[in-house]
Design an enzyme around this catalytic site. Structure first.
Site, PDB file in Angstrom:
ATOM      1  N   VAL A 118     -44.678  48.157  28.790  1.00  0.00           N
ATOM      2  CA  VAL A 118     -44.218  46.868  29.307  1.00  0.00           C
ATOM      3  C   VAL A 118     -43.114  46.286  28.433  1.00  0.00           C
ATOM      4  O   VAL A 118     -42.388  45.385  28.852  1.00  0.00           O
ATOM      5  CB  VAL A 118     -45.387  45.866  29.413  1.00  0.00           C
ATOM      6  CG1 VAL A 118     -46.388  46.335  30.443  1.00  0.00           C
ATOM      7  CG2 VAL A 118     -46.055  45.659  28.064  1.00  0.00           C
TER       8      VAL A 118
ATOM      9  N   ALA B 233     -39.334  48.067  21.737  1.00  0.00           N
ATOM     10  CA  ALA B 233     -38.454  47.506  20.722  1.00  0.00           C
ATOM     11  C   ALA B 233     -38.020  48.601  19.758  1.00  0.00           C
ATOM     12  O   ALA B 233     -38.243  49.787  19.988  1.00  0.00           O
ATOM     13  CB  ALA B 233     -39.152  46.363  19.994  1.00  0.00           C
TER      14      ALA B 233
ATOM     15  N   ASP C 164     -39.667  36.641  12.452  1.00  0.00           N
ATOM     16  CA  ASP C 164     -38.914  37.425  13.437  1.00  0.00           C
ATOM     17  C   ASP C 164     -38.992  36.721  14.793  1.00  0.00           C
ATOM     18  O   ASP C 164     -39.357  37.320  15.807  1.00  0.00           O
ATOM     19  CB  ASP C 164     -39.497  38.839  13.525  1.00  0.00           C
ATOM     20  CG  ASP C 164     -38.521  39.835  14.144  1.00  0.00           C
ATOM     21  OD1 ASP C 164     -37.318  39.520  14.223  1.00  0.00           O
ATOM     22  OD2 ASP C 164     -38.964  40.923  14.557  1.00  0.00           O
TER      23      ASP C 164
END
Length: 497
Positions: free
Chosen positions: A111, A114, A268
Site C-alpha cells: 500500500v 518508501a 521525519d
C-alpha cells in the site's frame, strides 16, 4: 576505489538525467516541463539517502519551484516497490513462521513504498487489522556505501576548506549515520512508536498506532492499521469538513509539544508520514506513521532553545547573542555587542514584514550565514531538530498559506517557560528530585569518609588526621589526669579512714 566508483556513478546519473540544467549558470536548452520528473527519477536511481533528500525538498515549496515540489512529493510514499515474493519471504524468515500461521490474510500488493521499506496490510488470526512493514532487500549495503561516500566528502571538506571545520561536517555525517542505523532496525522503530504513543496517550491532537510486539523483528514490524486521509490531500480533507487552518495550527503545537515537553520528537514529518482521521471520535486528529528517525534533546538543550525562540519573538537580540556565547556556540572571546548588532541586521528587515510572511527556514539560513563571521559552530545533536522545524513549517504553509508560525508558537513557549521556571516548575523539580535526595542524604557521612580515605593527599584529610592525633593526645592526658585523681582519692580515703 569503491567510493570513487560511487562518485563516478553519481556523476553519470546526473548526466543521464541532464541535471546540469539546474546549475545556476547553465544557459543551454532546458526542457522545463520534465525537469521535476527527471530529478525525481535520478534520486530514485541513486538510492535511499538521495530519496530522503528529495523528500525533504518536497516540503519546502517556499524554496523549490512548485513543479519540482509536486514531483518530489511522489518520493514520500510512491517509490517503486520491490517484488511481493521477496517481502513475503522476508516476513517468514524474520518471524520464523509461514505467513498463513501468523495472518488470517495478507495483501501481497504493498500500500506504500518508501526508500527503506514498504508496507502491506494484513489481518491477524484474531481479526485485528494491521500494517506490516518490511525492509528492502540489500538496503543496508546501499546505505553503508553512500554513508562511506559522505564520510570521505566530509573529511576532504575539513581538510581542504578550513572555514568549514566549524560546521563539523564529520560529526554531522556521523549523527546522520547513527539515525540511519536506527532506522534500519525495526525493533528500534517499534520502541520509538511505543514511547511516542505513551507520550500522547490522552492527546486531543495526535494518534500513534499500537505495536504488536509478538510479530516484530529487526527487519519486520507489525503495528495497528490506522485509517485516515493523507495530510497532503487538502481538498479531500475539506470535503470531510476538516478545519484546515486549525489543523495547521495543531501541527505546530504537536511539534513543539514533542520538542519542549518531551524532548523526544518525530524527525521525519513529511506529508507521506502523516494522515488525518476524518471519522469517529478521533475526527480531526493527526495520525503519525513511520518512526524510524526520532530526535532527542537534553533538558539543557530544551531550555536553551526555548529562551532563544522567545528572545527572537520579542526581538531581544542581546539575549540571543549572550545565549550563544553562554552555550559555547561561538568563541568565549566574542564581543556580544557586535554579535547582537549582526543578528539585529538580519532579523529587523524580516520582522518589518507581516508575521504571516515571515519564513522561518529563510531566516535560519540567513542567521547561519551571518554567524559564519563569528565562527559559530554547528551542533550536530540539533541538526534533526532544524530539519524537523523546516518540515513543519513547510507542511503547515502547504495546508494553510496564511499560517503564522511565530504567533502560533509563542504562547505555547511562554506557557512552557513559565512551567519550567515558575513555582510549578520548582515544585515539579522537588517532586522529581526528592526520592534521590531521600536516599542520598543518610549516606553522605559514609561517602565523605570514603572519599577522604581514598585520597590520602587531600589537605582536608591531613588536617583531620592532625586534629584526630591532637584529640587523642588530649584524651590520653585527660585519662592520665583522671587516673591520678582516682589514685589520690584512694590514698586520701585510706589515710583518713
Amino acid at each position: 576505489m569503491a567510493r570513487l566508483a560511487r562518485f563516478a556513478r553519481i556523476l553519470a546519473v546526473g548526466l543521464r538525467f541532464r541535471l546540469y540544467e539546474f546549475a545556476p549558470r547553465y544557459s543551454g536548452e532546458v526542457q522545463r516541463e520534465s525537469r521535476g520528473r527527471r530529478l525525481r527519477e535520478a534520486l530514485e536511481t541513486l538510492g535511499p539517502i538521495f530519496v530522503k533528500f528529495g523528500q525533504m525538498l518536497s516540503t519546502r515549496r517556499d524554496l523549490v519551484p512548485l513543479d519540482i515540489a509536486d514531483e518530489l512529493a511522489r518520493l514520500q510514499d510512491q517509490v517503486p516497490p520491490f517484488p511481493s515474493e521477496q517481502a513475503i519471504a522476508e516476513i517468514e524468515r524474520s518471524l520464523g513462521r509461514k505467513v498463513e500461521d501468523v495472518f488470517l490474510e495478507i495483501n501481497r500488493e504493498p500500500v506504500a513504498s518508501a526508500s527503506i521499506a514498504q508496507v502491506h496490510f494484513a489481518t491477524l488470526k484474531d481479526g485485528r487489522e494491521v500494517a506490516v512493514k518490511v525492509l528492502r532487500p540489500g538496503v543496508e549495503a546501499a546505505i553503508a556505501r553512500d554513508v562511506a561516500l559522505l564520510e570521505t566528502a566530509a573529511q576532504l571538506i575539513e581538510r581542504w576548506w578550513p572555514e568549514a571545520r566549524r560546521l563539523k561536517p564529520r560529526l554531522v555525517v556521523a549523527e546522520f549515520a547513527h539515525h540511519l542505523d536506527e532506522e534500519l532496525d525495526l525493533m528500534v522503530e517499534a520502541a520509538s512508536a511505543s514511547q511516542l504513543r505513551r507520550n500522547f496517550a490522552d492527546s486531543r491532537l495526535l494518534l500513534v498506532p499500537q505495536v504488536h510486539w509478538d510479530f516484530c523483528s529487526r527487519r519486520v514490524m507489525v503495528m495497528e492499521r490506522m485509517r485516515g486521509i493523507p495530510v497532503s490531500q487538502r481538498k479531500i480533507l475539506e470535503e470531510h469538513g476538516i478545519d484546515i487552518p486549525a489543523l495547521a495550527r495543531a501541527g505546530v503545537e504537536v511539534c513543539f509539544t514533542q520538542v519542549f515537553r518531551d524532548g523526544f520528537f518525530h524527525a521525519d514529518m513529511h506529508p507521506g508520514n502523516i494522515m488525518v482521521a476524518v471519522d469517529g471520535e478521533h475526527r480531526g486528529k493527526y495520525i503519525a506513521l513511520d518512526f524510524g528517525i526520532m530526535g532527542t534533546l537534553t533538558e539543557a538543550d530544551k531550555q536553551y532553545l526555548a529562551r532563544n525562540f522567545l528572545a527572537f519573538f520579542n526581538r531581544d537580540y542581546r539575549r540571543v547573542a549572550q545565549a550563544h556565547v553562554d552555550a559555547g556556540w561561538v568563541p568565549a572571546g566574542t564581543r556580544v555587542d557586535e554579535f547582537e548588532s549582526a543578528i539585529r541586521a538580519v532579523c529587523e528587515p524580516v520582522f518589518a514584514r507581516p508575521l504571516k510572511d515571515i519564513y522561518f527556514g529563510r531566516l535560519l539560513l540567513r542567521l547561519f550565514q551571518t554567524a559564519r563571521r563569528f565562527n559559530m559552530e554547528v551542533q550536530p545533536q540539533l541538526v534533526l531538530l532544524q530539519k524537523t522545524l523546516l518540515n513543519i513549517e513547510g507542511l503547515g504553509r502547504e495546508l494553510d498559506p496564511e499560517l503564522d508560525l511565530w504567533r502560533t508558537a509563542k504562547p505555547y513557549l511562554e506557557r512552557w517557560m513559565e512551567e519550567q521556571i515558575g513555582w510549578r516548575g520548582f515544585a515539579r523539580m522537588l517532586r522529581h528530585e526528592a526520592p534521590f535526595w531521600a536516599q542520598l542524604l543518610p549516606q553522605l557521612p559514609r561517602l565523605l569518609h570514603r572519599a577522604l580515605a581514598e585520597d590520602r593527599s587531600a589537605p582536608l584529610r591531613l588536617e583531620l588526621e592532625r586534629l584526630a592525633r591532637e584529640s587523642a593526645r588530649r584524651n590520653d592526658l585527660l585519662a592520665a589526669c583522671v587516673a591520678l585523681a582516682a589514685v589520690a582519692l584512694v590514698l586520701v580515703a585510706l589515710f583518713f579512714f
